[in-house]
Scaffold this motif. Sequence first.
Motif: not given
Length: 122
Positions: A46-73
Amino acid sequence: MKVVAVDHVQLAMPAGGEGRARAFYEGILGIPEKTKPTHLAARGGVWFERGPLKIHLGVDKNFAPARKAHPGFLVEDLPALIAALTQAGFAVKSDEPLDGYRRVYVDDPFGNRIELMERKAE
């Protein structure tokens, strides 16, 4: 030749997590959902967007959360957002101060780290 901007940030999520993503990113953070192009929608996510703010979430069959890398909003009214997150059951964590900002971290419903930052009034 140079990079001039970030177009979007992509985070991973497990299959079937679209409803939880909507509840968090649109419902709590207030970023509207954008319909994915038809040829990409079959992949899930699913994608979320408002103006220049664009956050896309994509399905990963081998999903592991990003614990250190991150966006700053950048946010407005960080205390109200913290209250909404806490009321929804999300743990908000403080960190070392950063000059000019109030900031906290929260994990999205999939465990991806998200930094929420509000500029301090001068």
